[in-house]
Motif scaffolding. Structure first.
Motif, PDB file in Angstrom:
ATOM      1  N   ALA A 275       0.826  -1.210   0.000  1.00 28.01           N
ATOM      2  CA  ALA A 275       0.000   0.000   0.000  1.00 28.01           C
ATOM      3  C   ALA A 275       0.860   1.260   0.000  1.00 28.01           C
ATOM      4  O   ALA A 275       0.397   2.338  -0.397  1.00 28.01           O
ATOM      5  CB  ALA A 275      -0.933  -0.008   1.206  1.00 28.01           C
ATOM      6  N   SER A 276       2.117   1.125   0.432  1.00 27.41           N
ATOM      7  CA  SER A 276       3.000   2.293   0.494  1.00 27.41           C
ATOM      8  C   SER A 276       3.725   2.562  -0.817  1.00 27.41           C
ATOM      9  O   SER A 276       4.396   3.582  -0.960  1.00 27.41           O
ATOM     10  CB  SER A 276       4.032   2.092   1.608  1.00 27.41           C
ATOM     11  OG  SER A 276       4.948   1.062   1.269  1.00 27.41           O
ATOM     12  N   LEU A 277       3.606   1.664  -1.788  1.00 28.86           N
ATOM     13  CA  LEU A 277       4.278   1.865  -3.073  1.00 28.86           C
ATOM     14  C   LEU A 277       3.598   2.993  -3.838  1.00 28.86           C
ATOM     15  O   LEU A 277       2.381   3.225  -3.694  1.00 28.86           O
ATOM     16  CB  LEU A 277       4.232   0.572  -3.897  1.00 28.86           C
ATOM     17  CG  LEU A 277       5.006  -0.631  -3.338  1.00 28.86           C
ATOM     18  CD1 LEU A 277       4.782  -1.845  -4.215  1.00 28.86           C
ATOM     19  CD2 LEU A 277       6.492  -0.312  -3.229  1.00 28.86           C
ATOM     20  N   PRO A 278       4.324   3.694  -4.682  1.00 26.47           N
ATOM     21  CA  PRO A 278       3.705   4.769  -5.474  1.00 26.47           C
ATOM     22  C   PRO A 278       2.659   4.194  -6.432  1.00 26.47           C
ATOM     23  O   PRO A 278       2.776   3.054  -6.876  1.00 26.47           O
ATOM     24  CB  PRO A 278       4.884   5.376  -6.231  1.00 26.47           C
ATOM     25  CG  PRO A 278       5.928   4.311  -6.245  1.00 26.47           C
ATOM     26  CD  PRO A 278       5.774   3.563  -4.964  1.00 26.47           C
ATOM     27  N   PRO A 279       1.627   4.968  -6.744  1.00 22.37           N
ATOM     28  CA  PRO A 279       0.542   4.438  -7.591  1.00 22.37           C
ATOM     29  C   PRO A 279       0.957   4.204  -9.044  1.00 22.37           C
ATOM     30  O   PRO A 279       0.404   3.323  -9.704  1.00 22.37           O
ATOM     31  CB  PRO A 279      -0.545   5.508  -7.498  1.00 22.37           C
ATOM     32  CG  PRO A 279       0.187   6.756  -7.117  1.00 22.37           C
ATOM     33  CD  PRO A 279       1.332   6.324  -6.253  1.00 22.37           C
ATOM     34  N   THR A 280       1.909   4.977  -9.529  1.00 24.41           N
ATOM     35  CA  THR A 280       2.311   4.860 -10.931  1.00 24.41           C
ATOM     36  C   THR A 280       3.830   4.852 -11.051  1.00 24.41           C
ATOM     37  O   THR A 280       4.554   5.261 -10.137  1.00 24.41           O
ATOM     38  CB  THR A 280       1.757   6.017 -11.785  1.00 24.41           C
ATOM     39  OG1 THR A 280       2.293   7.254 -11.285  1.00 24.41           O
ATOM     40  CG2 THR A 280       0.239   6.049 -11.744  1.00 24.41           C
ATOM     41  N   SER A 281       4.286   4.392 -12.195  1.00 26.00           N
ATOM     42  CA  SER A 281       5.706   4.427 -12.534  1.00 26.00           C
ATOM     43  C   SER A 281       5.825   4.536 -14.048  1.00 26.00           C
ATOM     44  O   SER A 281       5.205   3.749 -14.786  1.00 26.00           O
ATOM     45  CB  SER A 281       6.425   3.161 -12.039  1.00 26.00           C
ATOM     46  OG  SER A 281       7.776   3.147 -12.459  1.00 26.00           O
ATOM     47  N   GLN A 282       6.572   5.538 -14.492  1.00 25.61           N
ATOM     48  CA  GLN A 282       6.770   5.774 -15.928  1.00 25.61           C
ATOM     49  C   GLN A 282       5.438   5.856 -16.674  1.00 25.61           C
ATOM     50  O   GLN A 282       5.281   5.318 -17.765  1.00 25.61           O
ATOM     51  CB  GLN A 282       7.661   4.684 -16.524  1.00 25.61           C
ATOM     52  CG  GLN A 282       9.063   4.667 -15.933  1.00 25.61           C
ATOM     53  CD  GLN A 282       9.950   3.602 -16.541  1.00 25.61           C
ATOM     54  OE1 GLN A 282       9.476   2.636 -17.122  1.00 25.61           O
ATOM     55  NE2 GLN A 282      11.253   3.782 -16.423  1.00 25.61           N
ATOM     56  N   GLY A 283       4.470   6.511 -16.029  1.00 28.22           N
ATOM     57  CA  GLY A 283       3.190   6.746 -16.677  1.00 28.22           C
ATOM     58  C   GLY A 283       2.226   5.576 -16.660  1.00 28.22           C
ATOM     59  O   GLY A 283       1.152   5.658 -17.272  1.00 28.22           O
ATOM     60  N   GLU A 284       2.558   4.478 -15.966  1.00 30.72           N
ATOM     61  CA  GLU A 284       1.674   3.313 -15.902  1.00 30.72           C
ATOM     62  C   GLU A 284       1.328   3.009 -14.451  1.00 30.72           C
ATOM     63  O   GLU A 284       2.110   3.290 -13.534  1.00 30.72           O
ATOM     64  CB  GLU A 284       2.349   2.081 -16.511  1.00 30.72           C
ATOM     65  CG  GLU A 284       2.633   2.177 -17.996  1.00 30.72           C
ATOM     66  CD  GLU A 284       3.157   0.854 -18.528  1.00 30.72           C
ATOM     67  OE1 GLU A 284       2.628  -0.214 -18.149  1.00 30.72           O
ATOM     68  OE2 GLU A 284       4.098   0.882 -19.348  1.00 30.72           O
ATOM     69  N   LEU A 285       0.156   2.391 -14.247  1.00 33.06           N
ATOM     70  CA  LEU A 285      -0.189   1.907 -12.915  1.00 33.06           C
ATOM     71  C   LEU A 285       0.855   0.891 -12.468  1.00 33.06           C
ATOM     72  O   LEU A 285       1.301   0.051 -13.260  1.00 33.06           O
ATOM     73  CB  LEU A 285      -1.569   1.258 -12.923  1.00 33.06           C
ATOM     74  CG  LEU A 285      -2.778   2.199 -13.031  1.00 33.06           C
ATOM     75  CD1 LEU A 285      -4.057   1.399 -13.165  1.00 33.06           C
ATOM     76  CD2 LEU A 285      -2.846   3.109 -11.811  1.00 33.06           C
ATOM     77  N   LEU A 286       1.224   0.946 -11.201  1.00 34.93           N
ATOM     78  CA  LEU A 286       2.297   0.094 -10.709  1.00 34.93           C
ATOM     79  C   LEU A 286       1.811  -1.279 -10.281  1.00 34.93           C
ATOM     80  O   LEU A 286       2.545  -2.255 -10.361  1.00 34.93           O
ATOM     81  CB  LEU A 286       3.007   0.772  -9.539  1.00 34.93           C
ATOM     82  CG  LEU A 286       4.312   0.120  -9.076  1.00 34.93           C
ATOM     83  CD1 LEU A 286       5.346   0.145 -10.206  1.00 34.93           C
ATOM     84  CD2 LEU A 286       4.858   0.820  -7.850  1.00 34.93           C
ATOM     85  N   GLN A 287       0.547  -1.371  -9.825  1.00 37.02           N
ATOM     86  CA  GLN A 287       0.024  -2.660  -9.396  1.00 37.02           C
ATOM     87  C   GLN A 287      -1.498  -2.633  -9.462  1.00 37.02           C
ATOM     88  O   GLN A 287      -2.116  -1.568  -9.536  1.00 37.02           O
ATOM     89  CB  GLN A 287       0.498  -3.005  -7.985  1.00 37.02           C
ATOM     90  CG  GLN A 287       0.223  -1.931  -6.943  1.00 37.02           C
ATOM     91  CD  GLN A 287       0.871  -2.204  -5.609  1.00 37.02           C
ATOM     92  OE1 GLN A 287       1.353  -3.304  -5.336  1.00 37.02           O
ATOM     93  NE2 GLN A 287       0.886  -1.209  -4.731  1.00 37.02           N
ATOM     94  N   LEU A 288      -2.109  -3.801  -9.429  1.00 39.20           N
ATOM     95  CA  LEU A 288      -3.559  -3.885  -9.539  1.00 39.20           C
ATOM     96  C   LEU A 288      -4.269  -3.505  -8.258  1.00 39.20           C
ATOM     97  O   LEU A 288      -5.369  -2.955  -8.285  1.00 39.20           O
ATOM     98  CB  LEU A 288      -3.968  -5.314  -9.929  1.00 39.20           C
ATOM     99  CG  LEU A 288      -3.605  -5.773 -11.342  1.00 39.20           C
ATOM    100  CD1 LEU A 288      -3.969  -7.239 -11.522  1.00 39.20           C
ATOM    101  CD2 LEU A 288      -4.308  -4.921 -12.388  1.00 39.20           C
ATOM    102  N   ASN A 289      -3.673  -3.843  -7.117  1.00 35.25           N
ATOM    103  CA  ASN A 289      -4.290  -3.540  -5.828  1.00 35.25           C
ATOM    104  C   ASN A 289      -3.213  -3.474  -4.758  1.00 35.25           C
ATOM    105  O   ASN A 289      -2.014  -3.589  -5.057  1.00 35.25           O
ATOM    106  CB  ASN A 289      -5.371  -4.572  -5.485  1.00 35.25           C
ATOM    107  CG  ASN A 289      -4.785  -5.955  -5.225  1.00 35.25           C
ATOM    108  OD1 ASN A 289      -3.573  -6.138  -5.129  1.00 35.25           O
ATOM    109  ND2 ASN A 289      -5.650  -6.947  -5.102  1.00 35.25           N
TER     110      ASN A 289
END
Length: 523
Positions: A275-289
């Motif tokens: 939950a602490s990971l950033p929501p995006t990386s290089q313009g893409e979502l980083l994870q589904l949930n």
């Protein structure tokens, strides 16, 4: 029904066709440069169709990690023939690349050297992409570049109908079949150490696979190589498909509902670190949930209960509605010493091993039994061929490998005789005899051969595996693929590309809405 009752029933039944198992094979392999053996940076070849919609040729984590999926076959020969055709067609479609013929990758040039797979712009394609983004963020890309073989095993419906008819239970055929497969899985977990010992072929790895200091159980081999001289499978050990975050998942196969609920909770309940990971990386979502698991596939296990799903259906929902249909054995390394990474001898061993797990009494698992199972498996993975290795019995007492394997092999031998009778062959008994020879050291295991050849040839891991990869590639390149097989695969490639475009055109909802609708299945 007890194991003795099972075997008596089988012995009294003249027509043993109900024991003719069905299997399908999923085999992974990296596309690498023909000359440098570097992981391909090129997109999935158009000649292979769409990785999203092709029924037999797709990709796993990486754009370069091919996955071949056979249909369901009543004989291992026909399954291996289809796998050979997929290999040959693919190899002949790759002008400057070959398929890596080992589980652990060769030389890596950092995480960026492993491209994440693309599946197009549709919602389902985006979901597959974001899921892989999450795997990379959570575990690192190098772990996701490891290849393996998944072996899907089932028995015909006549087996379950016959055994149910001779039982005293009031269960439905769906619940009877499900309980049978759960019993199989419990015994499989207890005996897993032996299958890893016999089929493991990854005791060494390129030094570039690891960032930072190597674990203490690895030693320096030839230049650029790390190995554990008595290990059987680094892929299945702490360098491979493991997750410390998942250690707290107490997966139990006593009841299907418990298994489903445990996985569901791991998906829907937020995990603090993720939950602490950033929501995006290089313009893409980083994870589904933010759950411990994004979806069920993220749970790393050596065997899974499976059911064919409908479009968009969550696996746990399919299991809850229709029960277990087959099991997926996920612990098999890619054997570098055979072109396909698996051969008919291994299929005979796996079929015998898995069916023997079903035909024996299967006590319910406990926290104590899980600890013993896990400890034995880790010892076999890291030190399986050590003369000093000791394994634990049910009471926690130590015993030699020969002692620990005796009752398992006795069960396998009885099962092998039944399978040979049903299939009119001798290969299952021969597979058990070969297993005995490997345990006592009269016959070489795959892992021992890897270590021996590295020493004898004084080469590094990547060089040795690269030479085998080139050798098998020449066989695939020279193979005269039957016209009907070539035409069918070419037509499937074209059709899959068309199907992907149709899916992309038909999407009407946003990705957020699509994802929200998918996850409602878990609530």
């Amino acid at each position: 029904m007890t194991a003795d009752a099972f075997r008596n029933l089988i012995a009294q039944t003249r027509d043993k066709s109900f024991l003719v198992a069905r299997r399908g094979i999923e085999k992974e392999g990296l596309r690498v440069s023909r000359d440098t053996h570097r992981i391909s940076q090129l997109p999935h070849p158009t000649a292979l169709g769409s990785a999203l919609t092709h029924s037999a040729i797709t990709t796993d984590y990486s754009e370069a990690l091919l996955e071949f999926i056979t249909g369901v076959h009543a004989t291992p020969e026909s399954a291996l023939e289809e796998l050979f055709h997929l290999h040959a067609y693919t190899s002949q479609s790759l002008p400057d690349e070959i398929i890596w013929s080992a589980s652990m990758p060769g030389e890596l040039e950092g995480e960026a050297d492993i491209p994440i797979a693309h599946y197009g712009s549709s919602n389902i394609g985006t979901m597959k992409r974001v899921y892989r983004n999450g795997l990379g963020a959570r575990y690192g890309r190098a772990m996701q570049a490891i290849a393996g073989i998944h072996y899907n095993f089932s028995l015909p419906e006549t087996f379950w109908e016959l055994s149910l008819a001779h039982s005293e239970t009031t269960l439905s055929i769906k619940d009877w079949r499900t309980q049978g497969y759960l019993a199989l899985i419990r015994n499989f977990q207890r005996r897993l150490w032996l299958l890893n010992f016999l089929t493991g072929s990854s005791p060494a790895v390129s030094r570039s696979f690891l960032a930072g200091q190597a674990p203490k159980h690895l030693v320096e081999g030839q230049s650029k190589t790390l190995m554990s001289r008595h290990a059987t499978s680094l892929r299945m050990g702490d360098l491979g498909y493991t997750s410390s975050a998942q250690d707290g998942l107490q997966i139990c196969y006593n009841q299907l509902e418990t298994y489903i609920q445990t996985l569901t909770d791991a998906i829907v309940e937020p995990h603090e670190h993720y939950a602490s990971l950033p929501p995006t990386s290089q313009g893409e979502l980083l994870q589904l949930n933010h759950g411990l698991l994004q979806i069920e596939n993220e749970f790393y296990s050596a065997i899974r209960p499976k059911r064919v799903t409908q479009s968009g259906e969550a696996p746990v929902r399919a299991l809850r509605a229709r029960g277990i249909e087959y099991v997926e054995v996920r612990c098999l390394d890619v054997n570098p010493f055979t072109p396909l990474g698996i051969d008919v001898d291994t299929t005979a061993l796996v079929d015998t091993f898995v069916l023997s797990c079903l035909l024996e009494d299967s006590p319910l698992c406990t926290s104590h039994s899980r600890k013993i199972d896990n400890e034995n498996n880790q010892r076999a993975l890291n030190q399986g061929r050590s003369p000093s290795l000791r394994l634990l019995d049910d009471a926690g007492n130590e015993q030699t490998v020969v002692e620990a394997s005796a009752s398992i092999l006795m069960s396998m031998e009885a099962t092998a005789e039944l399978l040979d009778s049903a299939n009119q062959t001798s290969r299952h008994v021969e597979a058990v005899n070969a297993a005995r020879s490997k345990i006592v050291g009269d016959e070489e295991t795959y892992s021992a051969r890897v270590v021996r050849e590295l020493d004898e040839q004084s080469v590094d891991y990547s060089t040795l595996m690269g030479e085998y990869s080139k050798r098998w590639n020449r066989i695939f390149q020279d193979f005269a693929l039957p016209l009907n097989a070539r035409t069918q695969l070419a037509d499937e490639a074209i059709a899959s590309l068309r199907k992907q475009r149709e899916i992309e055109k038909s999407d009407t909802s946003t990705f957020d809405a699509f994802l929200q609708a998918f996850y409602t299945q878990y609530h």
